[in-house]
Design a protein around this motif. Structure first.
Motif, PDB file in Angstrom:
ATOM      1  N   ALA A   1       0.842  -1.202   0.000  1.00 17.33           N
ATOM      2  CA  ALA A   1       0.000   0.000   0.000  1.00 17.33           C
ATOM      3  C   ALA A   1       0.874   1.248   0.000  1.00 17.33           C
ATOM      4  O   ALA A   1       0.590   2.229  -0.698  1.00 17.33           O
ATOM      5  CB  ALA A   1      -0.928  -0.011   1.221  1.00 17.33           C
ATOM      6  N   HIS A   2       1.952   1.191   0.786  1.00 13.00           N
ATOM      7  CA  HIS A   2       2.865   2.333   0.841  1.00 13.00           C
ATOM      8  C   HIS A   2       3.527   2.542  -0.517  1.00 13.00           C
ATOM      9  O   HIS A   2       3.696   3.683  -0.969  1.00 13.00           O
ATOM     10  CB  HIS A   2       3.917   2.074   1.910  1.00 13.00           C
ATOM     11  N   MET A   3       3.887   1.440  -1.184  1.00 11.87           N
ATOM     12  CA  MET A   3       4.507   1.555  -2.508  1.00 11.87           C
ATOM     13  C   MET A   3       3.528   2.146  -3.528  1.00 11.87           C
ATOM     14  O   MET A   3       3.924   2.917  -4.405  1.00 11.87           O
ATOM     15  CB  MET A   3       4.982   0.177  -2.966  1.00 11.87           C
ATOM     16  N   ASN A   4       2.246   1.779  -3.419  1.00  9.38           N
ATOM     17  CA  ASN A   4       1.240   2.347  -4.322  1.00  9.38           C
ATOM     18  C   ASN A   4       1.131   3.848  -4.147  1.00  9.38           C
ATOM     19  O   ASN A   4       0.996   4.611  -5.115  1.00  9.38           O
ATOM     20  CB  ASN A   4      -0.116   1.678  -4.081  1.00  9.38           C
ATOM     21  N   ILE A   5       1.197   4.281  -2.880  1.00  7.39           N
ATOM     22  CA  ILE A   5       1.143   5.717  -2.609  1.00  7.39           C
ATOM     23  C   ILE A   5       2.358   6.401  -3.224  1.00  7.39           C
ATOM     24  O   ILE A   5       2.246   7.470  -3.861  1.00  7.39           O
ATOM     25  CB  ILE A   5       1.078   5.968  -1.092  1.00  7.39           C
ATOM     26  N   GLN A   6       3.533   5.762  -3.048  1.00 10.91           N
ATOM     27  CA  GLN A   6       4.746   6.338  -3.617  1.00 10.91           C
ATOM     28  C   GLN A   6       4.669   6.395  -5.143  1.00 10.91           C
ATOM     29  O   GLN A   6       5.141   7.354  -5.760  1.00 10.91           O
ATOM     30  CB  GLN A   6       5.959   5.519  -3.185  1.00 10.91           C
ATOM     31  N   LEU A   7       4.071   5.336  -5.752  1.00 11.27           N
ATOM     32  CA  LEU A   7       3.936   5.311  -7.203  1.00 11.27           C
ATOM     33  C   LEU A   7       3.048   6.452  -7.682  1.00 11.27           C
ATOM     34  O   LEU A   7       3.337   7.100  -8.696  1.00 11.27           O
ATOM     35  CB  LEU A   7       3.351   3.960  -7.648  1.00 11.27           C
TER      36      LEU A   7
ATOM     37  N   GLN B   1       2.705  11.822 -10.248  1.00 12.70           N
ATOM     38  CA  GLN B   1       2.442  13.253 -10.161  1.00 12.70           C
ATOM     39  C   GLN B   1       3.715  14.053 -10.427  1.00 12.70           C
ATOM     40  O   GLN B   1       3.682  15.078 -11.135  1.00 12.70           O
ATOM     41  CB  GLN B   1       1.876  13.587  -8.776  1.00 12.70           C
ATOM     42  N   THR B   2       4.838  13.555  -9.854  1.00 10.07           N
ATOM     43  CA  THR B   2       6.117  14.239 -10.084  1.00 10.07           C
ATOM     44  C   THR B   2       6.506  14.178 -11.550  1.00 10.07           C
ATOM     45  O   THR B   2       7.016  15.162 -12.113  1.00 10.07           O
ATOM     46  CB  THR B   2       7.210  13.581  -9.232  1.00 10.07           C
ATOM     47  N   LEU B   3       6.265  13.012 -12.194  1.00 10.82           N
ATOM     48  CA  LEU B   3       6.593  12.863 -13.607  1.00 10.82           C
ATOM     49  C   LEU B   3       5.766  13.806 -14.467  1.00 10.82           C
ATOM     50  O   LEU B   3       6.273  14.417 -15.413  1.00 10.82           O
ATOM     51  CB  LEU B   3       6.366  11.415 -14.045  1.00 10.82           C
ATOM     52  N   ALA B   4       4.493  13.931 -14.134  1.00  9.35           N
ATOM     53  CA  ALA B   4       3.639  14.860 -14.886  1.00  9.35           C
ATOM     54  C   ALA B   4       4.155  16.281 -14.747  1.00  9.35           C
ATOM     55  O   ALA B   4       4.201  17.058 -15.717  1.00  9.35           O
ATOM     56  CB  ALA B   4       2.198  14.749 -14.386  1.00  9.35           C
ATOM     57  N   LYS B   5       4.549  16.636 -13.525  1.00  5.46           N
ATOM     58  CA  LYS B   5       5.093  17.970 -13.294  1.00  5.46           C
ATOM     59  C   LYS B   5       6.383  18.157 -14.075  1.00  5.46           C
ATOM     60  O   LYS B   5       6.623  19.217 -14.682  1.00  5.46           O
ATOM     61  CB  LYS B   5       5.344  18.175 -11.800  1.00  5.46           C
ATOM     62  N   PHE B   6       7.222  17.076 -14.076  1.00 11.42           N
ATOM     63  CA  PHE B   6       8.486  17.156 -14.819  1.00 11.42           C
ATOM     64  C   PHE B   6       8.229  17.347 -16.309  1.00 11.42           C
ATOM     65  O   PHE B   6       8.929  18.126 -16.974  1.00 11.42           O
ATOM     66  CB  PHE B   6       9.294  15.883 -14.573  1.00 11.42           C
ATOM     67  N   ASN B   7       7.249  16.630 -16.854  1.00 10.66           N
ATOM     68  CA  ASN B   7       6.927  16.774 -18.282  1.00 10.66           C
ATOM     69  C   ASN B   7       6.486  18.196 -18.611  1.00 10.66           C
ATOM     70  O   ASN B   7       6.850  18.751 -19.658  1.00 10.66           O
ATOM     71  CB  ASN B   7       5.846  15.775 -18.674  1.00 10.66           C
TER      72      ASN B   7
END
Length: 613
Positions: free
Chosen positions: A153-159, A164-170
């Motif tokens: 569950a924690h990994m899903n949250i991190q994913l 979101q970070t990748l979208a911001k990076f794009n």
């Protein structure tokens, strides 16, 4: 660390309690502490004391009709304290209501009537202990599964956060590309200022056409290639594809990359200088376009990295030599030894380095080697030992072990993983010895026989010695016991013996052919050591004979330790009738015969060890 476990027996009759303790101790061995209490209050006080000391209680066995507190009431109160403990009611006078109360309120595991059958009682207790262990293991596995689910569950949250970070990076990357186009449009306006920098720069700066001709180059670029001036360079080099790059593959790749991607970064290649010498260069270049997005030229920077490349070659050669040196050292100091000490290489090992851990120790030795060697030349002795050891070593390596030392024809090996690894290695050694003996038989050589002893326990692994000479070693009683166990194989006439320490740590003991031999009390130790024979490596006929007579053999041992020597002798005679090569059965038969004549025989013994019985 293993939790201490205790089985409690409660009855108001001392004779019954002593009988219970004796039968249970013989049935389940020394792995569990058997405690007795002569009433409910005494039992509760004992439980409170042992709980404080960290004990676990797999099973409690209680009478029903006792003064002050009856058995069903005691088991009910025990259930409130120890809900996972399995409860057995052992009585001849309990009524149905009492049994019903115990089943309902105390989760009674089983009711056994007095007088009991010893086999039934012992089997019930063994099943209860096994059920308790399985329930405990299942609870631990469920807890681990819950932790894994939480981690997932924690990994899903991190994913999600990464997405979101990748979208911001794009979005930011898109903005940067837009800014880059804007800067390129201003580049032409700054060309005059750039030209001043271009002429005076200390690093090589160049511009080339898409087909590989120099448009411009500064003085640093000309000097790098060995020319007096940029003009001489541009006049002489009219096609960099054929006149500059040494490696045709790199020559093509540079322009191809520029055409495909419009840029190269850290592009390394060998090039010719004016005098024909060869140097290494590093280039960074990009395409320059006009306002209509038409390609004008490629512009880049170049530097001489010949010295760096030479240093890299030297470093690679040094690394190769160091690797070869480590490989050579690994033949004397095993890689696993360095891993146990948390060292990267032999150069990191210091005198006095040590680590404490649990390992399995294997000792193996050729039987009657001294007698055999007396008939051989020194050269043939070395040839025999090396032929033998070269066949034994893979059996140890393939089962995650490593050889600590060779002692003439003897082997000492260590296993830091499961005890199964050590046992599988010993069995494999015996199988390989059988194949080797077949080869020796073809040359009319005497077959070899070996003895193997395995023990598992804590030990100290480290280095000993002096300033100019040190050696790896292991020190502990566990090592000494494994060595003594190997010596004991000669007395029993068997090939492979293990202690109860190793047997208890096997993950799948049912996968092996194992039988109990006897308990040995080593001099200076308060607790006896149980010795087991693993006979998977025996010749097929002998192994099948031992398997076929296993139950009869175990019955003979039971009667022998019950001191029913006449009945035990009949069992061992039956074993030998079916399997006359069973040397252990022969030993026990001789002991029975001596006992019947009131003469105590000497049993096989470990060196420096007291007699057993």
């Amino acid at each position: 660390m293993t939790t201490k476990q205790v089985i409690i027996c409660v009855d108001d009759e001392t004779t019954v309690l002593r009988s219970l303790r004796t039968e249970l101790q013989e049935a389940i061995g020394d792995d569990y502490l058997i405690e007795i209490a002569e009433g409910g209050e005494e039992a509760l006080e004992l439980i409170a004391e042992l709980v404080a000391d960290g004990y676990e209680f797999p099973v409690i066995i209680s009478d029903h009709l006792m003064p002050k507190m009856k058995g069903d009431e005691l088991l009910k109160r025990v259930h409130l304290i120890l809900p996972k403990t399995l409860k057995i009611m052992l009585t001849g006078q309990a009524d149905l209501e009492a049994i019903g109360n115990a089943i309902k309120d105390a989760k009674l595991y089983r009711y056994i009537a007095k007088p009991w059958q010893t086999d039934d009682l012992c089997l019930t207790v063994k099943e209860a202990v096994n059920s308790y262990s399985q329930d405990k293991k299942l609870a631990q596995q469920n807890a681990q599964l819950q932790e894994m689910n939480q981690s997932l569950a924690h990994m899903n949250i991190q994913l999600q956060e990464m997405n979101q970070t990748l979208a911001k990076f794009n979005r930011e990357q898109s903005m940067l590309i837009d800014q880059l186009h804007q800067k390129e449009s201003r580049l032409l306006k700054a060309e005059q200022k750039y030209r001043q920098i271009f002429e005076n720069a200390l690093e090589g700066i160049f511009q080339i056409t898409p087909d590989g001709r120099f448009l411009s180059a500064n003085q640093a670029t000309a000097q790098l290639y060995g020319y007096e001036s940029p003009e001489e360079l541009m006049t002489t080099i009219t096609d960099i594809n054929h006149q500059l790059y040494v490696d045709p593959h790199h020559r093509v790749e540079f322009l191809t990359l520029m055409q495909q991607y419009g840029a190269v970064s850290e592009f390394e290649s060998q090039v010719y200088r004016k005098d024909g010498s060869i140097i290494w260069i590093n280039e960074n270049a990009r395409a320059v376009f006009d306002f209509n997005s038409s390609l004008l030229y490629y512009q880049g920077f170049v530097e001489d990295i010949t010295e760096r490349k030479k240093a890299e070659v030297d470093r690679l050669q040094f690394t190769k030599e160091l690797f070869q040196l480590n490989q050579a050292f690994s033949r004397f100091v095993p890689r696993q030894f360095l891993q146990c000490l948390n060292k990267q290489s032999i150069a990191d090992v210091q005198l006095g380095d040590q680590v404490h851990q649990e390992m399995s120790v294997l000792f193996a030795d050729i039987r009657d080697f001294t007698t055999l060697a007396e008939t051989m030349t020194p050269q043939n002795i070395f040839k025999l030992i090396n032929a033998y050891l070269s066949r034994m070593e893979p059996a140890i390596i393939e089962n995650q072990g490593f050889i600590d030392k060779y002692m003439g024809d003897g082997i000492m090996a260590l296993f830091s993983g499961d005890a199964d690894d050590a046992l599988k290695a010993g069995i494999s050694m015996l199988h390989r010895l059988t194949e080797y003996n077949q080869h020796r038989a073809q040359s009319n050589y005497t077959p070899l026989r070996i003895g193997i002893g395995i023990n598992t326990g804590p030990l100290m692994l480290g280095t000993v010695g002096g300033e100019h000479r040190m050696d790896s070693t292991v020190i502990s009683d566990s090592v000494n016991l494994a060595s003594r166990l190997e010596s004991l194989t000669k007395e029993y006439g068997v090939s492979l013996l293990i202690t109860h320490h190793t047997f208890a740590r096997l993950n799948h003991p049912g996968e092996y052919s194992i039988r109990f031999i006897e308990q040995v009390k080593v001099k200076g130790k308060s607790k006896a050591v149980a010795v087991f024979e693993a006979f998977d490596g025996d010749e097929p006929t002998i192994r099948q004979g031992k398997l076929a007579t296993l139950k009869v053999f175990e019955s003979g041992l039971w009667l022998y330790y019950k001191r029913s020597f006449s009945e035990a002798a009949k069992m061992f005679e039956a074993v030998l009738t079916m399997n006359p090569y069973d040397t252990v059965a022969q030993i026990y038969l001789q002991r029975c015969q001596f006992q019947k004549t009131k003469v105590l025989p000497l049993s096989p013994s470990i060196p420096n060890q007291e007699q057993r019985f």
